[in-house]
Design a protein around this motif. Structure first.
Motif, short mmCIF file in Angstrom:
data_model
loop_
_atom_site.label_atom_id
_atom_site.label_comp_id
_atom_site.label_asym_id
_atom_site.label_seq_id
_atom_site.Cartn_x
_atom_site.Cartn_y
_atom_site.Cartn_z
N ASN A 1 -19.33 71.10 2.05
CA ASN A 1 -18.84 71.02 3.33
C ASN A 1 -18.53 72.11 4.39
N ILE A 2 -18.52 73.47 3.98
CA ILE A 2 -18.86 74.70 4.67
C ILE A 2 -20.11 74.82 4.52
N GLU A 3 -21.32 74.83 3.91
CA GLU A 3 -22.50 75.47 4.32
C GLU A 3 -23.00 74.02 5.35
N TRP A 4 -22.65 72.55 5.58
CA TRP A 4 -22.47 72.10 6.95
C TRP A 4 -22.39 72.23 8.13
N ALA A 5 -21.18 73.05 7.91
CA ALA A 5 -20.38 73.73 8.91
C ALA A 5 -21.08 75.21 9.26
N ARG A 6 -21.68 75.64 8.39
CA ARG A 6 -21.85 76.72 9.20
C ARG A 6 -24.07 76.65 9.74
N LEU A 7 -23.81 75.36 9.35
CA LEU A 7 -25.96 74.76 9.60
C LEU A 7 -25.42 74.53 11.50
N ARG A 8 -24.05 73.87 11.32
CA ARG A 8 -24.24 73.36 13.02
C ARG A 8 -23.05 74.68 13.67
N LEU A 9 -23.23 75.61 12.92
CA LEU A 9 -22.73 76.63 14.17
C LEU A 9 -23.88 77.05 13.77
N ASN B 1 -30.89 103.67 19.00
CA ASN B 1 -30.71 103.11 20.19
C ASN B 1 -29.37 101.63 19.50
N VAL B 2 -28.25 101.36 19.58
CA VAL B 2 -27.23 100.73 18.91
C VAL B 2 -26.53 99.77 20.50
N LYS B 3 -26.41 98.15 20.17
CA LYS B 3 -25.14 98.03 21.11
C LYS B 3 -23.77 97.41 20.48
N THR B 4 -22.74 97.05 21.08
CA THR B 4 -22.12 96.62 20.70
C THR B 4 -21.01 95.36 20.83
N ASP B 5 -22.58 94.15 21.70
CA ASP B 5 -21.71 93.01 22.29
C ASP B 5 -22.17 91.96 21.47
N VAL B 6 -21.58 91.98 19.59
CA VAL B 6 -21.22 90.83 19.23
C VAL B 6 -20.90 89.10 19.47
N PRO B 7 -21.78 88.26 20.21
CA PRO B 7 -21.75 87.31 20.02
C PRO B 7 -20.34 86.73 19.56
N ASP B 8 -19.07 85.94 20.17
CA ASP B 8 -18.22 85.16 19.48
C ASP B 8 -19.06 84.46 18.33
N GLU B 9 -19.54 83.79 18.83
CA GLU B 9 -20.33 82.37 18.25
C GLU B 9 -19.95 83.30 16.63
N VAL B 10 -21.22 84.73 15.65
CA VAL B 10 -20.83 85.60 14.94
C VAL B 10 -20.10 85.79 14.28
N TYR B 11 -18.96 86.03 14.91
CA TYR B 11 -17.57 85.69 14.07
C TYR B 11 -17.09 84.87 13.59
N ASP B 12 -17.00 83.54 14.51
CA ASP B 12 -16.58 82.60 13.90
C ASP B 12 -17.29 82.10 12.77
N LEU B 13 -19.21 82.31 12.66
CA LEU B 13 -20.28 82.18 11.08
C LEU B 13 -19.12 82.93 9.69
N MET B 14 -18.53 84.27 10.60
CA MET B 14 -18.12 85.44 9.13
C MET B 14 -17.21 84.59 8.63
N GLU B 15 -16.18 83.46 9.70
CA GLU B 15 -14.90 83.06 9.00
C GLU B 15 -16.14 81.69 7.87
N LEU B 16 -16.87 81.56 8.10
CA LEU B 16 -17.29 80.28 7.27
C LEU B 16 -17.54 80.58 6.06
N TYR B 17 -17.90 82.22 5.62
CA TYR B 17 -18.40 82.63 4.09
C TYR B 17 -17.51 83.23 3.48
N TYR B 18 -15.94 82.76 4.12
CA TYR B 18 -14.79 83.30 3.45
C TYR B 18 -13.97 81.85 2.64
N GLN B 19 -14.07 82.48 0.96
CA GLN B 19 -13.44 81.73 -0.25
C GLN B 19 -12.52 81.70 0.43
N PRO B 20 -11.93 79.93 0.51
CA PRO B 20 -10.33 80.43 0.17
C PRO B 20 -9.76 79.73 -0.62
#
Length: 284
Positions: free
Chosen positions: A27-35, A238-257
């Motif tokens: 279920n987590i893997e499917w959620a990751r793929l959708r995002l 050369n570094v930028k700091t505008d990480v898309p919000d969706e990337v943070y949402d994706l990282m939350e799906l790698y949290y192991q409950p």
């Protein structure tokens, strides 16, 4: 028809609790793929992730620590081959590092892609992860994310320290020590040339590419020293700091409950505190 015995119910419960982690993981893997698909549609790119967090085995629940392996490089190279030349690549990485061979293969493949390559680092990309980040046309990091030095490690010792110790004490050394110093010097030269060549392909001037390669490999920092955005900009990356919000949402799906966390907070964003309209009493 006879009803099930308590023994049958016991075995059904055993099977259910044994398979539940597998269903949960799928279920987590499917959620990751959708995002991931959502990010691709928004950024018009191929999104590839290499997230190394502590994972649980689906059946028994044992934690595993992950790092860059040959299997990672094989899968990323395949993803790059499947990407059209006119399509950008967004590579999201979160890793402590790993095999130099695998990281070098990934970095080399990214430099050859004809469209823009963006490496996104939401938290950290140390060691081999830093080498991969250098192969990007854009390095996009969270303001508090870090990269790391690229001094080669031989066993439990850094190559620059081995070479330094050899120069400080050349006499009465064992053959094994002489061989180790020779290998360490070769490893340093190889990594310097790899970094320099990658930076040259990415448009850095030769003197600057050589300077950055020397600084990242010479042992000026310890191998686990965090190179912040400010430090990276200071040394010329050369570094930028505008990480898309969706990337943070994706990282939350790698949290192991199933793993107990020592960090807790109310997971909602807080805005500005509301000002209460307190009536002011006028003096009589």
């Amino acid at each position: 028809m006879q009803g099930g015995s308590p023994f049958d119910i016991f075995w059904l419960l055993i099977i259910f609790f044994s398979l539940w982690p597998l269903f949960q993981q799928k279920n987590i893997e499917w959620a990751r793929l959708r995002l991931i698909k959502k990010i691709e549609e928004k950024r018009k790119s191929r999104v590839i992730t290499m997230i190394h967090r502590q994972e649980r085995l689906a059946f028994m629940g044992f934690p595993l620590m992950k790092f860059i392996t040959i299997e990672d490089s094989e899968r990323i190279l395949r993803a790059i081959r499947m990407t059209p030349d006119d399509m950008p690549i967004d590579l999201i990485i979160h890793t402590p590092g790993g095999l130099a061979l695998a990281a070098t293969q990934i970095a080399s493949a990214l430099t050859k892609h004809k469209s823009p390559v963006r490496v996104i680092v939401p938290h950290y990309a140390m060691s081999g992860g830093t080498l991969i980040a250098l192969a990007a046309d854009e390095v996009i990091m969270d303001p508090n994310a870090v990269l790391g030095p690229l001094d080669p490690q031989l066993g439990q010792f850094p190559a620059p320290s081995i070479v330094k110790a050899f120069k400080m004490k050349k006499d009465n050394l064992k053959d094994e020590t002489l061989i180790l110093a020779d290998v360490a010097e070769k490893a340093l030269n190889q990594m310097k040339n790899t970094i320099k060549n990658i930076l040259l392909v990415k448009g850095y001037k030769e003197n600057k590419a050589k300077e950055i390669a020397e600084l990242l490999t010479c042992g000026y920092w310890t191998h686990d020293y965090p190179l912040t955005v400010d430090v990276l900009k200071e040394i010329g990356i050369n570094v930028k700091t505008d990480v898309p919000d969706e990337v943070y949402d994706l990282m939350e799906l790698y949290y192991q409950p199933g793993l107990t966390s020592s960090v807790q907070y109310i997971p909602v964003p807080y805005g500005e505190p509301k000002k209460e309209n307190i009536p002011i009493k006028k003096p009589h």
